[in-house]
Design an enzyme around this catalytic site. Sequence first.
Site, PDB file in Angstrom:
ATOM      1  CB  THR A 181      -8.452  56.868  31.600  1.00  0.00           C
ATOM      2  OG1 THR A 181      -9.336  56.683  30.963  1.00  0.00           O
ATOM      3  CG2 THR A 181      -9.498  57.733  33.050  1.00  0.00           C
TER       4      THR A 181
ATOM      5  N   GLY B 176      -3.027  54.582  31.215  1.00  0.00           N
ATOM      6  CA  GLY B 176      -2.186  54.110  32.781  1.00  0.00           C
ATOM      7  C   GLY B 176      -2.554  54.105  33.810  1.00  0.00           C
ATOM      8  CB  THR B 177      -6.144  54.825  34.765  1.00  0.00           C
ATOM      9  OG1 THR B 177      -6.573  53.925  34.181  1.00  0.00           O
ATOM     10  CG2 THR B 177      -6.364  55.730  34.758  1.00  0.00           C
ATOM     11  N   GLY B 178      -4.231  51.861  35.617  1.00  0.00           N
ATOM     12  CA  GLY B 178      -4.090  50.724  35.819  1.00  0.00           C
ATOM     13  C   GLY B 178      -2.181  50.260  35.937  1.00  0.00           C
ATOM     14  CB  CYS B 179       1.048  51.179  34.886  1.00  0.00           C
ATOM     15  SG  CYS B 179      -0.004  50.632  32.997  1.00  0.00           S
TER      16      CYS B 179
ATOM     17  CE  LYS C 208      -6.524  47.279  37.600  1.00  0.00           C
ATOM     18  NZ  LYS C 208      -5.384  47.112  36.696  1.00  0.00           N
TER      19      LYS C 208
HETATM   20  N1  ATP Z   1     -12.432  57.887  35.096  1.00  0.00           N
HETATM   21  C1  ATP Z   1     -12.504  57.761  36.791  1.00  0.00           C
HETATM   22  N2  ATP Z   1     -12.206  58.733  37.744  1.00  0.00           N
HETATM   23  C2  ATP Z   1     -12.422  58.191  39.157  1.00  0.00           C
HETATM   24  N3  ATP Z   1     -11.377  56.767  39.117  1.00  0.00           N
HETATM   25  C3  ATP Z   1     -11.160  55.890  38.000  1.00  0.00           C
HETATM   26  C4  ATP Z   1     -11.378  56.143  36.613  1.00  0.00           C
HETATM   27  N4  ATP Z   1     -11.179  55.717  36.298  1.00  0.00           N
HETATM   28  C5  ATP Z   1     -10.651  54.635  36.134  1.00  0.00           C
HETATM   29  N5  ATP Z   1     -10.290  55.132  38.308  1.00  0.00           N
HETATM   30  C6  ATP Z   1     -10.166  53.943  39.234  1.00  0.00           C
HETATM   31  O1  ATP Z   1      -8.479  54.158  38.272  1.00  0.00           O
HETATM   32  C7  ATP Z   1      -7.690  52.329  38.738  1.00  0.00           C
HETATM   33  C8  ATP Z   1      -7.320  52.149  37.570  1.00  0.00           C
HETATM   34  O2  ATP Z   1      -8.471  51.192  36.717  1.00  0.00           O
HETATM   35  P1  ATP Z   1      -8.952  51.294  35.512  1.00  0.00           P
HETATM   36  O3  ATP Z   1      -9.757  49.998  35.194  1.00  0.00           O
HETATM   37  O4  ATP Z   1      -9.412  52.756  34.896  1.00  0.00           O
HETATM   38  O5  ATP Z   1      -7.169  50.189  34.849  1.00  0.00           O
HETATM   39  P2  ATP Z   1      -6.850  49.857  33.878  1.00  0.00           P
HETATM   40  O6  ATP Z   1      -7.752  49.944  33.044  1.00  0.00           O
HETATM   41  O7  ATP Z   1      -6.161  48.787  33.741  1.00  0.00           O
HETATM   42  O8  ATP Z   1      -6.396  50.785  32.993  1.00  0.00           O
HETATM   43  P3  ATP Z   1      -5.336  51.072  31.474  1.00  0.00           P
HETATM   44  O9  ATP Z   1      -5.046  49.332  31.211  1.00  0.00           O
HETATM   45  O10 ATP Z   1      -4.996  51.962  31.399  1.00  0.00           O
HETATM   46  O11 ATP Z   1      -3.952  51.398  32.539  1.00  0.00           O
HETATM   47  C9  ATP Z   1      -9.199  51.717  39.363  1.00  0.00           C
HETATM   48  O12 ATP Z   1      -8.888  52.422  41.040  1.00  0.00           O
HETATM   49  C10 ATP Z   1      -9.982  52.448  38.919  1.00  0.00           C
HETATM   50  O13 ATP Z   1     -11.840  52.319  39.743  1.00  0.00           O
HETATM   51  C1  HMH Z   2       4.059  48.984  28.517  1.00  0.00           C
HETATM   52  C2  HMH Z   2       2.440  49.037  28.830  1.00  0.00           C
HETATM   53  N1  HMH Z   2       1.868  48.830  30.165  1.00  0.00           N
HETATM   54  C3  HMH Z   2       0.412  48.361  30.264  1.00  0.00           C
HETATM   55  C4  HMH Z   2      -0.073  49.456  29.551  1.00  0.00           C
HETATM   56  C5  HMH Z   2      -1.283  50.004  30.010  1.00  0.00           C
HETATM   57  O1  HMH Z   2      -1.717  50.800  30.081  1.00  0.00           O
HETATM   58  C6  HMH Z   2       0.542  50.446  28.264  1.00  0.00           C
HETATM   59  N2  HMH Z   2      -0.359  50.655  27.799  1.00  0.00           N
HETATM   60  N3  HMH Z   2       1.414  50.097  27.590  1.00  0.00           N
END
Ligand code: ATP
Ligand code: HMH
Length: 276
Positions: A209, A211-214, A177
């Site tokens: 953003t 929790g976007t990854g979760c 991502k």
């Molecule tokens: N500002 C943004 N606008 C549109 N899409 C985004 C943006 N930021 C992240 N994304 C998308 O959101 C999804 C999650 O990516 P991200 O890289 O933020 O994950 P992450 O760092 O694991 O998140 P977290 O650790 O906060 O849960 C991907 O599909 C990414 O391309």
């Molecule tokens: C419990 C938990 N899992 C994943 C993330 C990453 O977004 C967070 N902040 N907290």
Amino acid sequence: MNSVYRALTIAGTDPTGGAGIQADLKTFQELEVYGMSVITSLVAQNTTGVQAIHDLPIEFIEKQFYAVMSDIYPNAIKTGMIAQPDMMALLKEKLEEHHLVTYVCDPVMMAKNGDPLLEKHVRATLRDTLVAVSSIVTPNIAEAEDLIEMKIETVEDMKKAATRIVKELGAKSAIIKGGSLAGDAVDVFYSTSEGIIVFEAPRTDTKHTHGTGCTFSAALCAELAKGSSIYQSVHKAKQFTADAIYWSLNLGNGYGPTNHWAHRMQGLPTQYNTKG
Ligand SMILES: Nc1ncnc2c1ncn2[C@@H]1O[C@H](COP(=O)(O)OP(=O)(O)OP(=O)(O)O)[C@@H](O)[C@H]1O
Ligand SMILES: Cc1ncc(CO)c(N)n1
């Protein structure tokens, strides 16, 4: 055969509801998949950072897993924050026992503000246990750099890293991502059968953003639970997450949560349109 699709998340918690188990269950529900959870760590955190982590005893994690698997069997499983090597070893063993269930590994290492959720010395264990048995692994840039030990600065680097994660670490497929890179939100997928696929969405200019990854990996897990193809599932997860970021809720004092109901914004009365 029961036709209600079912997904299980195994992860840590977020009392403010934007990440972890809470975000996963909201996402499953929004995508009309019956959501279940096994909690590995209780986390005192909010949009400003992580204040404390309380790991659950390994026996208790095993009991929760058994409770779910012996009663309401999931179509797909995801893992998020798995803080300790003994948890990883247990889950690897259990996931191997249930190897026919699709398994999404989100290799969570830190929260959005950079606070660690996984100690540095444990990261190699994550790579050798859970990543190795996953149907798909979903690292962000920093996590991918850590897993494969290479610097990732461009989409070309992402392609190389995704390929290496599959070829060298044993994951069946990988999606890196690119949320933290500049420009459009570009994610890079690789599997041996499908090759490289690039998924793109316009970047929303927001700091909300958390929790976007979760949310992304839970949406992916929900779609895979329905039996959708990997391509369709990634595509849907990307759109779901992009909408959740775009229709920001503007909550919290730090990196605010995303909006898990945003994908159905079109059909809602305007007072639910919280963007602003
Ligand atoms: N500002 C943004 N606008 C549109 N899409 C985004 C943006 N930021 C992240 N994304 C998308 O959101 C999804 C999650 O990516 P991200 O890289 O933020 O994950 P992450 O760092 O694991 O998140 P977290 O650790 O906060 O849960 C991907 O599909 C990414 O391309
Ligand atoms: C419990 C938990 N899992 C994943 C993330 C990453 O977004 C967070 N902040 N907290």
